[in-house]
Design a protein around this motif. Sequence first.
Motif: not given
Length: 161
Positions: A121, A126-131, A133-135, A137
């Motif tokens: 990664t 971090p914001e992109e990684l969270e996005l 991960r959410d997508r 999921k």
Amino acid sequence: MSSRPDPDALGFVLIDVARMLRSAFERRIATAGLGLTPGEARTLVRIATLEGSRQLDIAQRMGIEPMTLSTYLDRLQSLGFIERRPDPADRRAKLIFTTPAAGALIASIRTEQVELMEHVTSGIGPEELELIRDRLKRLRANLCALEEDSAAPALAKDAGR
């Protein structure tokens, strides 16, 4: 619209990334000197996240055959890292638990996972990684719902026998 499949279509990219990530993890585990095969390492980590689950449920979550899982469990049990306990709700089923002896090994496997993911990664904030991960999921939830929908007719047919 072209009749040629797009190799960068989302489905192809997801499959490629999953395959390559699994391969990279397996190489890391094989060379880390942990004394486990990559399959055994994946199994141990999955058991730690699904502590007290049935063997069949673990196999399904891992996407492997129950007999393959059983082989991994036999080895992990012989090494003292897991234990099988009878399921109080079903005498035929076994519940799988990690032992205290597995703690350090799970931490070592986790270190390998974290280091691999940091490399994979790199360059993504971090914001992109969270996005992402959410997508992912959401995709997983949609696929689970699709599996449940496709299983419903088979269950209804079995119930009608």
